[in-house]
Design a protein around this motif. Sequence first.
Motif, PDB file in Angstrom:
ATOM      1  N   PRO A   1       9.759 -93.489  21.031  1.00 54.19           N
ATOM      2  CA  PRO A   1       8.810 -92.571  20.368  1.00 54.19           C
ATOM      3  C   PRO A   1       9.152 -91.113  20.658  1.00 54.19           C
ATOM      4  N   ASP A   2       9.074 -90.335  19.609  1.00 55.67           N
ATOM      5  CA  ASP A   2       9.298 -88.886  19.744  1.00 55.67           C
ATOM      6  C   ASP A   2       8.040 -88.190  19.226  1.00 55.67           C
ATOM      7  N   ILE A   3       7.018 -88.149  20.063  1.00 59.31           N
ATOM      8  CA  ILE A   3       5.708 -87.667  19.620  1.00 59.31           C
ATOM      9  C   ILE A   3       5.370 -86.338  20.274  1.00 59.31           C
ATOM     10  N   PHE A   4       4.480 -85.637  19.648  1.00 56.58           N
ATOM     11  CA  PHE A   4       4.052 -84.357  20.202  1.00 56.58           C
ATOM     12  C   PHE A   4       2.565 -84.166  19.986  1.00 56.58           C
ATOM     13  N   ALA A   5       1.952 -83.445  20.882  1.00 58.81           N
ATOM     14  CA  ALA A   5       0.524 -83.112  20.767  1.00 58.81           C
ATOM     15  C   ALA A   5       0.278 -81.872  21.600  1.00 58.81           C
ATOM     16  N   TYR A   6      -0.347 -80.892  20.989  1.00 57.88           N
ATOM     17  CA  TYR A   6      -0.696 -79.690  21.746  1.00 57.88           C
ATOM     18  C   TYR A   6      -1.883 -78.994  21.099  1.00 57.88           C
ATOM     19  N   TYR A   7      -2.466 -78.066  21.835  1.00 55.42           N
ATOM     20  CA  TYR A   7      -3.640 -77.328  21.368  1.00 55.42           C
ATOM     21  C   TYR A   7      -3.313 -75.849  21.200  1.00 55.42           C
TER      22      TYR A   7
ATOM     23  N   THR B   1       5.660 -79.916   8.713  1.00 58.58           N
ATOM     24  CA  THR B   1       4.807 -80.896   8.031  1.00 58.58           C
ATOM     25  C   THR B   1       4.892 -82.274   8.691  1.00 58.58           C
ATOM     26  N   SER B   2       5.539 -82.346   9.850  1.00 64.34           N
ATOM     27  CA  SER B   2       5.662 -83.650  10.502  1.00 64.34           C
ATOM     28  C   SER B   2       4.410 -84.022  11.271  1.00 64.34           C
ATOM     29  N   GLY B   3       3.534 -83.015  11.517  1.00 67.73           N
ATOM     30  CA  GLY B   3       2.308 -83.287  12.262  1.00 67.73           C
ATOM     31  C   GLY B   3       1.083 -83.091  11.402  1.00 67.73           C
ATOM     32  N   ASN B   4      -0.058 -83.345  11.982  1.00 64.86           N
ATOM     33  CA  ASN B   4      -1.331 -83.179  11.277  1.00 64.86           C
ATOM     34  C   ASN B   4      -2.367 -82.574  12.209  1.00 64.86           C
ATOM     35  N   LEU B   5      -3.305 -81.864  11.620  1.00 62.90           N
ATOM     36  CA  LEU B   5      -4.440 -81.365  12.388  1.00 62.90           C
ATOM     37  C   LEU B   5      -5.347 -82.541  12.677  1.00 62.90           C
ATOM     38  N   GLN B   6      -5.631 -82.775  13.963  1.00 60.51           N
ATOM     39  CA  GLN B   6      -6.393 -83.957  14.357  1.00 60.51           C
ATOM     40  C   GLN B   6      -7.896 -83.730  14.407  1.00 60.51           C
ATOM     41  N   ASN B   7      -8.343 -82.482  14.421  1.00 55.16           N
ATOM     42  CA  ASN B   7      -9.778 -82.215  14.536  1.00 55.16           C
ATOM     43  C   ASN B   7     -10.294 -81.276  13.447  1.00 55.16           C
ATOM     44  N   PRO B   8     -10.077 -81.624  12.171  1.00 51.32           N
ATOM     45  CA  PRO B   8     -10.495 -80.716  11.092  1.00 51.32           C
ATOM     46  C   PRO B   8     -12.004 -80.488  11.057  1.00 51.32           C
ATOM     47  N   MET B   9     -12.777 -81.473  11.463  1.00 49.62           N
ATOM     48  CA  MET B   9     -14.235 -81.301  11.417  1.00 49.62           C
ATOM     49  C   MET B   9     -14.714 -80.319  12.484  1.00 49.62           C
ATOM     50  N   GLU B  10     -13.969 -80.247  13.595  1.00 47.54           N
ATOM     51  CA  GLU B  10     -14.362 -79.379  14.705  1.00 47.54           C
ATOM     52  C   GLU B  10     -14.114 -77.910  14.388  1.00 47.54           C
ATOM     53  N   VAL B  11     -13.049 -77.647  13.628  1.00 49.49           N
ATOM     54  CA  VAL B  11     -12.673 -76.268  13.368  1.00 49.49           C
ATOM     55  C   VAL B  11     -13.164 -75.777  12.003  1.00 49.49           C
TER      56      VAL B  11
ATOM     57  N   ALA C   1       3.400 -74.012  14.470  1.00 49.32           N
ATOM     58  CA  ALA C   1       2.538 -74.927  13.721  1.00 49.32           C
ATOM     59  C   ALA C   1       1.275 -75.194  14.554  1.00 49.32           C
ATOM     60  N   PRO C   2       0.076 -75.251  13.960  1.00 49.10           N
ATOM     61  CA  PRO C   2      -0.216 -75.232  12.524  1.00 49.10           C
ATOM     62  C   PRO C   2      -0.567 -73.858  11.973  1.00 49.10           C
ATOM     63  N   LEU C   3      -0.191 -72.793  12.693  1.00 50.96           N
ATOM     64  CA  LEU C   3      -0.524 -71.450  12.225  1.00 50.96           C
ATOM     65  C   LEU C   3       0.370 -71.069  11.042  1.00 50.96           C
TER      66      LEU C   3
ATOM     67  N   GLU D   1      -0.922 -82.733  16.179  1.00 46.31           N
ATOM     68  CA  GLU D   1      -0.201 -83.911  16.685  1.00 46.31           C
ATOM     69  C   GLU D   1       0.679 -84.513  15.609  1.00 46.31           C
ATOM     70  N   GLY D   2       1.682 -85.201  16.059  1.00 47.69           N
ATOM     71  CA  GLY D   2       2.542 -85.912  15.118  1.00 47.69           C
ATOM     72  C   GLY D   2       3.676 -86.577  15.853  1.00 47.69           C
ATOM     73  N   GLY D   3       4.650 -87.013  15.113  1.00 46.70           N
ATOM     74  CA  GLY D   3       5.809 -87.602  15.762  1.00 46.70           C
ATOM     75  C   GLY D   3       6.454 -88.682  14.938  1.00 46.70           C
ATOM     76  N   SER D   4       7.512 -89.164  15.489  1.00 46.61           N
ATOM     77  CA  SER D   4       8.300 -90.189  14.810  1.00 46.61           C
ATOM     78  C   SER D   4       9.039 -91.008  15.860  1.00 46.61           C
ATOM     79  N   TRP D   5      10.154 -91.527  15.459  1.00 46.73           N
ATOM     80  CA  TRP D   5      11.009 -92.279  16.369  1.00 46.73           C
ATOM     81  C   TRP D   5      12.344 -91.573  16.486  1.00 46.73           C
ATOM     82  N   ALA D   6      12.936 -91.660  17.680  1.00 44.34           N
ATOM     83  CA  ALA D   6      14.257 -91.053  17.893  1.00 44.34           C
ATOM     84  C   ALA D   6      15.206 -92.118  18.433  1.00 44.34           C
ATOM     85  N   ARG D   7      16.392 -92.072  17.900  1.00 37.84           N
ATOM     86  CA  ARG D   7      17.400 -93.044  18.338  1.00 37.84           C
ATOM     87  C   ARG D   7      18.077 -92.510  19.588  1.00 37.84           C
TER      88      ARG D   7
END
Lengths: 206, 267
Positions: free
Chosen positions: A56-62, A196-206, A170-172, A43-49
């Motif tokens: 918001p310009d956000i993303f999240a996927y598995y 690098t705009s996103g982060n792994l949200q479940n590091p403990m799970e994997v 990403a994140p592969l 997941e990650g994201g920023s703002w878009a004009r």
Amino acid sequence: MGKQYGFFIDTNKCTGCNTCRIACKDFFDLPLGVNFRRVYEYEGGSWARQDDGWYPDIFAYYVSISCNHCEEPACVSACPTGAMHKRGEDGLVAVNQDICVGCRYCEMACPYGAPQYNAEKKVMSKCDGCFARIPMGRKPVCVEACPMRAIEFDTLENLRSKHGDLADIAPLPIAEKTTPSLVIRANRMARPTGDTSGNLQNPMEV
Amino acid sequence: MENLSLVVFTVLGQGAAGMAFVLALQGLSRKEPPGGRLTVSYSVMIVLLGIAGMASLLHLGQPFRAINVLGGLAHGSPLSWEIVSVALFGAIAALVSMLHIRRHPLANNRVLQVTTAIAGLVMVFTMSRVYNLHTVDPWFSIWTPVQFMMTSLVLGFASVITLDAMHSTGMQWMRVGVTVSALLTFMSIPLFVLFLGSLPGMTTILADNGLTMARCALLAVGALLLGMPLVNRKYIPACSIAGVACLVASELAGRVMFYDLLAFRIL
């Protein structure tokens, strides 16, 4: 060399339910901390004009990943005993637990986290593509368990002709490192590998 | 900390290789201390290597199957070659130590001393090849072999200086050696951190690293304690022992940080 089997993952369909991971854990009776298949939440994201303001310009996927049974497996070339090997008949990478000394060097070498140390058996363990099920015409447990039918298992040739040849988002890590036998259908919000705009949200799970 | 045994293995093993190198230089320069001191030095070297070997076995899940590692030689596994080189260096070092303990005439043979040093350096080189994995970005650079070699030099000079305590007057060149090695190591740390900063996703390691600061401090104090006699011409045994302790702690801290870099891979 015989056929090369591999996995396809449709990251548009994957909901991150983890049924694939749990089905595999259940089938192989894996202990706590050992996951042959892992579902990465990126997941990650920023703002878009846009014209009149900022939105918001956000993303999240598995991304559900097990072993990618690479064409140039880093784990096999690293293994000091030959326990980690690539099978000639189907191209799947497996570990011979009777030879393995549990040095965990393959775990360091693999960029996908596929080899997993089994603290109960004190040797390495990993996804073997459920090769025992292939002669019976069955698919790997994770493929049959997925409620979204987001995972496929077939020869790499068939997968690429059906779904293209994208093998990294990403994140592969970049596919050129080990040439994974993996085909991905990128999520509509997917970021390219190395992002690098996103982060792994479940590091403990994997 | 699951790699703590590997930290001990690599640091002590490289320290032993460094000692072999410095002792060979000492032999070639014909500035050797009395025979008794050399026996102590070679004995400590083999004990360090023995502890390092034990630590490496402790890392294995199945240590009683350790002989299986010869199976990887066929496809050139770097780890198999490392274990062969450790065994080779261990065998030669044990032979030289035994010759010194038994006061055998061959003990001071220059060819044997140089061979021991070369075997040690080959071991350090094969150790660095193990970690030069193209799939681990923080390790895949020239800094891995550089760090391993610097560990050998710093600990090699420091250990031999301290063990040659009774012969302190003839060791100016070794004190220069440890000071220069420590200085080079000190200079390499920020350069390595800069390299890490160039890798994607590594900024968190730069923001929070008390371990690196502790390492730098211990390195500076250790080099100061061991290099001080160059300036004030006074030799204090306690300072020498404290100095080598600081340098060992510094190298252990640096190696812990090295292995911790694995945790910064996303997958």
